[in-house]
Design an enzyme around this catalytic site. Structure first.
Site, PDB file in Angstrom:
ATOM      1  N   ARG A   1       0.434  -9.487  -1.699  1.00  0.00           N
ATOM      2  CA  ARG A   1      -0.829  -9.002  -2.257  1.00  0.00           C
ATOM      3  C   ARG A   1      -1.319  -9.969  -3.336  1.00  0.00           C
ATOM      4  NH1 ARG A   1      -2.220  -5.393  -6.882  1.00  0.00           N
ATOM      5  NH2 ARG A   1      -4.173  -4.371  -6.339  1.00  0.00           N
TER       6      ARG A   1
ATOM      7  N   HIS B   1       1.559  -6.481   1.105  1.00  0.00           N
ATOM      8  CA  HIS B   1       2.176  -5.856  -0.071  1.00  0.00           C
ATOM      9  C   HIS B   1       3.697  -5.893   0.085  1.00  0.00           C
ATOM     10  CE1 HIS B   1      -1.953  -4.503   0.014  1.00  0.00           C
ATOM     11  NE2 HIS B   1      -1.858  -4.069  -1.230  1.00  0.00           N
TER      12      HIS B   1
ATOM     13  N   GLU C   1       0.847   5.210  11.307  1.00  0.00           N
ATOM     14  CA  GLU C   1       1.612   4.004  11.604  1.00  0.00           C
ATOM     15  C   GLU C   1       2.301   4.087  12.961  1.00  0.00           C
ATOM     16  OE1 GLU C   1       1.895   5.726   8.779  1.00  0.00           O
ATOM     17  OE2 GLU C   1       1.039   4.393   7.264  1.00  0.00           O
TER      18      GLU C   1
ATOM     19  N   PHE D   1       5.367   0.840   4.668  1.00  0.00           N
ATOM     20  CA  PHE D   1       5.067   1.930   5.600  1.00  0.00           C
ATOM     21  C   PHE D   1       5.637   1.677   6.991  1.00  0.00           C
ATOM     22  CE2 PHE D   1       1.264   2.760   2.673  1.00  0.00           C
ATOM     23  CZ  PHE D   1       2.033   3.581   1.869  1.00  0.00           C
TER      24      PHE D   1
ATOM     25  N   ASP E   1       1.355  -0.049  -7.952  1.00  0.00           N
ATOM     26  CA  ASP E   1       1.559   1.069  -7.020  1.00  0.00           C
ATOM     27  C   ASP E   1       2.983   1.623  -7.118  1.00  0.00           C
ATOM     28  OD1 ASP E   1      -0.940   1.422  -6.076  1.00  0.00           O
ATOM     29  OD2 ASP E   1      -0.651   0.386  -4.161  1.00  0.00           O
TER      30      ASP E   1
ATOM     31  N   ARG F   1      -1.788 -12.505   2.375  1.00  0.00           N
ATOM     32  CA  ARG F   1      -2.501 -11.553   3.238  1.00  0.00           C
ATOM     33  C   ARG F   1      -3.921 -12.044   3.511  1.00  0.00           C
ATOM     34  NH1 ARG F   1      -4.836  -6.263   0.089  1.00  0.00           N
ATOM     35  NH2 ARG F   1      -5.251  -7.237  -1.905  1.00  0.00           N
TER      36      ARG F   1
END
Lengths: 504, 504
Positions: free
Chosen positions: B361, B302, B251, B278, B310, B223
């Site tokens: 990530r 991610h 989104e 997402f 998470d 990323r």
């Protein structure tokens, strides 16, 4: 590594002490749902900071309500038909917050939102109201500074006696409530049958209510056959939710509410319905069903290009594959009445796994060889003229294309080939079968295999193997009557016959 | 069979004559988007019936705005920050509608919604304001009754001269506008370079700006490497959209707006970013990118259980497979800096195909053998100690797991095996290659193949073949530090080595 999540609104309720000095105890609500719809008259308390030192990184915009600006939240919720109360100073005004809760309790005809304005990390002299405290820990130095600023002399993890006694005042009340509840449970021992009904356990023989069909039964769209199953089940399964909720065009809210019903009341079996393609708007909620083990039944109609003129926006292509890849989700694509009943036979009992039924808009015939028992295996043979588990070719279909596979088999048999036709109605259930059973349906020695499904061929490679062929659609669909589309995209008997012949 | 759809709000604008007598010409707007967010100051006119003879089947609830009730629409849009005007009688009040449009044009600082209340199929004596006219044709008899009721004596498809001349009044104005535009085009001939820049054509050699890496370059999360690529591109590609739009946590709206930018201005290249998981909330918009041939770049971070604490709600499992199944979508999962640059090398040029970049990530090393040129092929060999295109085993990885495949190869080579390591960074690009190329990477004679990807193994069967093994995760993830999760779920070197050995 707990995976349990409260589904309906994906709420995580935490009690946090915002400012220890005033003992102001506020509920913090973290809604991850995009659509704040509730059934009932619950009270939701949202605590947040209205002003930000760093507006570009507004904590509320980043993490909470998906609205244009925090200051408009109240207006938006009023538009949704909620009762809204604002508490201007949630940092120190304990009485104001209590009054708001009291007012909210008095509003019984709709849900209440209490908007409590606070400062994030109130009391931190250098980091309060900043983005830096959202994603990272406060740090030892700033913790010390905050302690000094707030006059908090206690050791880490030390709960002062004053706080302990404040909370313990609820203990006698809780004990009384528990005793009352335990007394109620005696009812279960005295009246087991009635108690079972209250808990909505499935009555013995419930599955006998499911309709069965013969090839002589009139053909119908599986979405209509599904309705026949639902009507039959509603008569015998007490927990089958017969109430129609008016969701509007709100797929995400619909799925989220069904999750809530399934998780809150294990005896209730919620199902919801929309076009299969609109799962694109409900996928977040459907993933929560799978993750939270909520046995929601998703009745998804218009399941392929067979829906016709509504065109590519409404024609699912990749959706079947996308749900076959989702963990803890049963993806059914029944071919006729018996298979639709079979899907319900399974899904009603699967209270910890959501099911998706992809159903046709177009009329389909009742096929010879389909059965409820077959569906329970996920994949099964509906016709076979070979012997010794060695057919010349295996034709595999699902849903509306199982008929095409059966017709292609007839053509090939007339030409002297031995053909097995397999319905692959639910891959996940087939995966659970024994190796012996799998070998009896898809013998490893038979590499001549053709699959047909009016959808993306993605994933079929594993079923048909390296030599096999998969007939499907790897582009978007088009707007035209269903028979024309099937011809245009080559989802036809001739294509199956040709593919089979290329393997001999 | 047109497949072109306007992306941003998926609008289909049609001019319909609501009541021929008054010649009231109203724009009918059909928004299929769930989130009515716009950038700019456009005017949206919504025509609909407020009262229904059949409230259970309110046409507006079924088909239009996704709101609690039609009467609250105005309030909701005001909460979104729009200017809202209501026209109470859209059936006959032509002047009222014109005045509303005039007022809307004068509001230049925000978008305007004009809510026009009408009767659905106004003029039909028996079916006006009913559900029956929404999903089905009016029928010959009712068409006749409506004609009589409205005093419409013309033949079917006959446009009265009065209407023709009314519309033709715009012809001279349109001709003048076209002449002006054609005159502007002369600029392009005189100043080709500047015109190219205006049209945001890619300047020669733009791709040289992309960073390259060696195994000695510091490791980083893909990323972050993606950010390096974006910064490099922004300097040389004039159309690369550098403006940051504040989408909030929205989104769907983000994807829809990027679609609008890509389709409205082909010279602009929009990209948007969020967590990969997402995409569940953006899938509708992403499908519109693919269907409408909008070359949006989706920078999705991610991308696996490697994100760590998470937990399963944030850990994509089925998402890579779900997008590999979506038509006209490039699904990239780069392993390091060179592959990230390679992904941008392709996606910047693909103006009719959306791309998704799944990025880590966690920090990853720069691997020997990766290259921009390799990524262009979709799948390519990064290391191989065999000869004659006959390795003992082929290990295939993507993204963060390519490193694990490379490490497993080292172990196996030390034990005397010849091993090829293949990066399968973009399946769709590999699919486009020649059979010769495919055979050079995955020779059909080599059936000992092992794939590794920290995601659902769904779809890998086709790549590894009937004998091959796929290492992945077919359950949801868990919350823990990344290295612990990789161990827990068996995404480790030892697993690849064991799988390979089982095939010798």
């Amino acid at each position: 590594m707990s995976r349990r999540i409260i589904g309906s609104l994906s709420l995580r309720l935490r009690v946090i002490i915002v400012w220890p000095r005033s003992r102001s105890l506020l509920l913090r609500l973290e809604p991850y749902s995009t659509t704040p719809i509730v059934v009932g008259t619950d009270i939701y308390i949202v605590v947040g900071s209205e002003k930000h030192t760093d507006p570009e990184h507004s904590v509320w915009k980043v993490a909470y309500w998906k609205v244009a600006s925090w200051s408009k939240v109240a207006c938006r919720f009023e538009a949704f038909g909620w009762h809204v109360i604002c508490v201007k100073n949630g940092n120190t005004e304990y009485d104001e917050t209590c009054a708001a809760i009291k007012e909210a309790k008095s509003v019984t005809e709709k849900p209440t939102l209490i908007k409590v304005t606070t400062t994030i990390v109130y009391g931190s002299p250098n980091k309060a109201n900043s983005y830096s405290v959202y994603g990272a820990a406060l740090g030892e130095k700033e913790v010390e500074a905050t302690r000094n600023n707030l006059g908090w002399p206690y050791e880490p993890f030390q709960v002062p006696d004053e706080v302990k006694s404040h909370w313990s005042r609820h203990t006698p009340k809780g004990s009384a409530l528990e005793s009352n509840w335990n007394a109620t449970l005696a009812y279960e021992k005295k009246y087991p049958e009635e108690a079972a009904e209250l808990k909505c356990e499935l009555p013995a023989g419930w599955e006998k209510a499911l309709p069965t069909y013969t090839p002589e039964s009139p053909g119908d769209a599986t979405r209509n056959l599904s309705q026949q199953c639902l009507n039959a089940l509603a008569k015998v399964v007490p927990g089958f939710l017969e109430i129609n909720l008016r969701f509007g065009v709100r797929e995400h809210g619909m799925g989220a509410i069904c999750n809530g019903i399934a998780l809150h009341s294990p005896g209730l079996i919620p199902y919801c319905a929309t076009f299969f393609v609109f799962t694109d708007y409900m996928r977040g909620a459907m993933r929560i069903s799978a993750l939270s083990e909520a046995g929601v039944i998703y009745v998804m109609t218009h399941d392929s290009i067979g829906l016709g003129e509504d065109g590519p926006t409404h024609q699912p292509i990749e959706h079947i594959a996308s749900f076959r890849a989702m963990p803890n989700t049963l993806m059914f694509r029944p071919a006729d009445g018996n298979e639709t009943a079979g899907a319900y036979r399974i899904t009603v009992t699967k209270r910890k796994t959501p099911s998706i039924l992809a159903l046709s808009r177009q009329k389909l015939p009742q096929l010879p060889g389909t059965s409820i028992e077959g569906v329970e295996k996920g994949g099964y043979t509906i016709s076979d003229d070979s012997s010794g588990n060695k057919p010349d070719v295996i034709l595999i279909g699902t849903g509306s294309e199982l008929e095409i596979a059966a017709q292609a088999a007839e053509v090939l048999r007339k030409e002297g080939k031995t053909v097995r036709v397999v319905s692959f109605v639910c891959w996940e259930l087939f995966e659970e079968q024994t190796d012996e059973y799998k070998e009896s349906v898809l013998p490893s020695g038979v590499t001549a295999r053709v699959s047909i499904e009016a959808a993306s061929t993605f994933g079929w490679g594993k079923i048909v193997g390296g030599r096999g062929k998969s007939i499907g659609i790897n582009s978007f669909g088009a707007s035209a009557p269903a028979p024309l589309l099937y011809k245009e995209f080559g989802i036809i008997v001739e294509a199956v016959v040709d593919a089979a012949k290329s393997l001999f």
